[in-house]
Design a protein around this motif. Structure first.
Motif, mmCIF file in Angstrom:
data_model
loop_
_atom_site.group_PDB
_atom_site.id
_atom_site.type_symbol
_atom_site.label_atom_id
_atom_site.label_comp_id
_atom_site.label_asym_id
_atom_site.label_seq_id
_atom_site.Cartn_x
_atom_site.Cartn_y
_atom_site.Cartn_z
ATOM 1 N N GLY A 338 88.539 -21.617 158.038
ATOM 2 C CA GLY A 338 89.031 -22.737 158.111
ATOM 3 C C GLY A 338 89.289 -23.734 156.921
ATOM 4 O O GLY A 338 88.605 -24.718 156.878
ATOM 5 N N ILE A 339 89.867 -23.067 155.895
ATOM 6 C CA ILE A 339 90.297 -23.887 154.851
ATOM 7 C C ILE A 339 91.169 -24.722 155.052
ATOM 8 O O ILE A 339 91.333 -25.872 154.569
ATOM 9 N N ILE A 340 92.162 -24.610 156.279
ATOM 10 C CA ILE A 340 93.052 -25.653 156.570
ATOM 11 C C ILE A 340 93.086 -25.934 157.849
ATOM 12 O O ILE A 340 92.708 -25.007 158.711
ATOM 13 N N SER A 341 93.489 -27.048 158.360
ATOM 14 C CA SER A 341 93.567 -27.279 159.694
ATOM 15 C C SER A 341 94.728 -28.380 159.933
ATOM 16 O O SER A 341 95.297 -28.985 159.083
ATOM 17 N N LEU A 342 94.859 -28.376 161.301
ATOM 18 C CA LEU A 342 95.960 -29.494 161.877
ATOM 19 C C LEU A 342 95.370 -30.614 162.327
ATOM 20 O O LEU A 342 95.861 -31.596 162.678
ATOM 21 N N GLY A 343 94.152 -30.377 162.948
ATOM 22 C CA GLY A 343 93.332 -31.383 163.568
ATOM 23 C C GLY A 343 93.981 -31.528 164.999
ATOM 24 O O GLY A 343 93.620 -32.790 165.406
ATOM 25 N N THR A 344 94.419 -30.591 165.490
ATOM 26 C CA THR A 344 94.751 -30.699 166.896
ATOM 27 C C THR A 344 93.900 -29.718 167.601
ATOM 28 O O THR A 344 93.397 -28.747 167.146
ATOM 29 N N ASP A 345 93.799 -30.066 169.146
ATOM 30 C CA ASP A 345 92.746 -29.251 170.050
ATOM 31 C C ASP A 345 93.394 -27.890 170.058
ATOM 32 O O ASP A 345 92.618 -26.898 170.084
ATOM 33 N N GLU A 346 94.791 -27.869 170.339
ATOM 34 C CA GLU A 346 95.270 -26.451 170.523
ATOM 35 C C GLU A 346 94.919 -25.761 169.207
ATOM 36 O O GLU A 346 94.757 -24.449 169.493
ATOM 37 N N PHE A 347 95.325 -26.140 168.209
ATOM 38 C CA PHE A 347 95.330 -25.480 166.983
ATOM 39 C C PHE A 347 93.911 -24.826 166.800
ATOM 40 O O PHE A 347 93.857 -23.504 166.750
ATOM 41 N N LYS A 348 92.751 -25.527 167.045
ATOM 42 C CA LYS A 348 91.540 -25.147 166.953
ATOM 43 C C LYS A 348 91.100 -23.996 168.072
ATOM 44 O O LYS A 348 90.385 -23.163 167.587
ATOM 45 N N ALA A 349 91.563 -24.260 169.402
ATOM 46 C CA ALA A 349 91.706 -23.461 170.448
ATOM 47 C C ALA A 349 91.997 -21.976 170.154
ATOM 48 O O ALA A 349 91.428 -21.155 170.188
#
Length: 383
Positions: A338-349
């Motif tokens: 979880g060091i980087i993220s895009l902030g989108t629901d799809e990316f998280k899923a």
């Protein structure tokens, strides 16, 4: 199973087809018996009790030399039917009960038939070696009655065929063989038959009049089970194994081969599982790399907003917006933790879906290497 040697047998069968079916040998008679057997047996099963033995004798005569040898198991049933017609008539009715294609049910029906025959023999012929049923005779009653749904078993010929094509699973010996194991071999050979156009063409020629067969209707043999038995039988009787070198392992050797084959299957399953994990991980990393590249910017847990300089399924190169400093990071590591993220629901899923694989990281391809290495010595035992 040695498919190359199986197809050599097919080729020899094709080459000897006319000889096998000439006036001297007439092996096509199996098709004629199957065409007649069921009707005669149905007549016997529907006959009055006092007429059953005579009707059953007609079925016995129809089966020619397919069933009876010096022990005369079928003739024995005729003799027993003269003593207890209702019992023998019911035995056959039970044997022909609908097993719904379940081999285990069929095996139980056969066992019951054996047991009842043994009781009758002990009662009327306790000291005789004649009339004893065997796996061949009982499989024949079923096969000749309904060849599209049964296979016929003949011990010697079947075992030599198994050795030649390297089918080493043990179906046992004696009265109650493991029919499911024998059927598995037959199913594999049958698949080869149905995939051999030359053999199918040769087989169909027995119906077109070119062989000039003696009069008599031929069973259609839609499922080719008669052809299968004919190949097994003729391979031994007419030496269609000529030119094919193969060993005839003893029981202990066969047991070892079966153990090695089972080990090979287990290792192959482990390899397939490891390969699937690698494929899934590759798919995940390709998705994350593509998504990050398209976004151009990611959120870093420690550095905040970062520009994407370069990304591939292994590495991610970033420039920290606040400081301009560049960082090279392992892609699977930063996503899994979880060091980087895009902030989108799809990316998280997607991250949640692939998290177990992402956490394993480099151990996933290493597991595939270990599985491949473990399987290598056993590859020769894979069918």
């Amino acid at each position: 199973m040695n498919k190359e040697q199986m197809h050599q047998i097919f080729a020899h069968y094709i080459d000897n087809f006319e000889m096998i079916n000439n006036k001297e040998h007439e092996e096509y008679y199996k098709w004629q018996v199957c065409a007649e057997f069921k009707n005669l047996m149905d007549d016997a099963l529907g006959a009055d009790t006092e007429d059953f033995a005579d009707a059953l004798y007609k079925v016995k005569v129809c089966s020619a030399n397919i069933i009876d040898s010096y022990t005369q198991p079928f003739y024995g049933l005729v003799e027993l039917a003269r003593k207890e017609p209702e019992t023998v008539q019911q035995m056959f009715s039970d044997l022909y009960s609908d097993d719904k294609g379940n081999v285990k049910v069929q095996m139980q029906l056969i066992k019951d038939f054996f047991d009842q025959c043994s009781e009758l023999l002990d009662k009327y012929y306790p000291d005789s070696y004649l009339y004893k049923q065997n796996s061949h005779s009982v499989s024949s009653y079923l096969f000749l009655y309904d060849p599209d749904h049964h296979y016929m078993y003949k011990a010697t010929q079947s075992q030599v065929m198994a050795d030649c094509i390297e089918f080493y699973d043990d179906w046992g010996t004696g009265d109650n063989i493991k029919l499911d194991v024998y059927y598995r071999m037959c199913d594999e050979i049958l698949a080869g038959i149905k995939a051999c156009p030359e053999l199918l063409k040769t087989n169909s020629s027995r119906y077109d009049g070119e062989l000039k067969l003696n009069p008599g209707k031929l069973h259609e043999d839609k499922e080719l089970h008669i052809l299968l038995f004919d190949i097994i039988y003729c391979s031994h009787v007419y030496n269609l194994f000529d030119g094919i070198t193969f060993a005839r392992p003893k029981s202990k050797e066969k047991q070892l081969i079966v153990e090695q084959k089972n080990k090979a299957k287990s290792l192959l399953a482990a390899y397939d599982e490891a390969k699937l994990a690698v494929d899934n991980l590759d798919e995940a990393l390709m998705y994350f790399a593509s998504s990050i590249k398209a976004a151009g910017v990611v959120n870093h847990k420690m550095y905040g907003e970062c520009e994407v300089i370069a990304v591939d399924p292994r590495y991610l190169k970033l420039r920290i917006v606040k400081s301009g400093e560049e960082k090279l990071l392992g892609l699977s590591v930063v996503i899994a933790n979880g060091i980087i993220s895009l902030g989108t629901d799809e990316f998280k899923a997607k991250k949640d879906l692939y998290l177990p694989l992402l956490k394993k990281g480099e151990s996933v391809p290493r597991a595939l290497e270990y599985a491949a290495k473990a399987l290598e010595p056993y590859k020769e035992y894979l069918d």
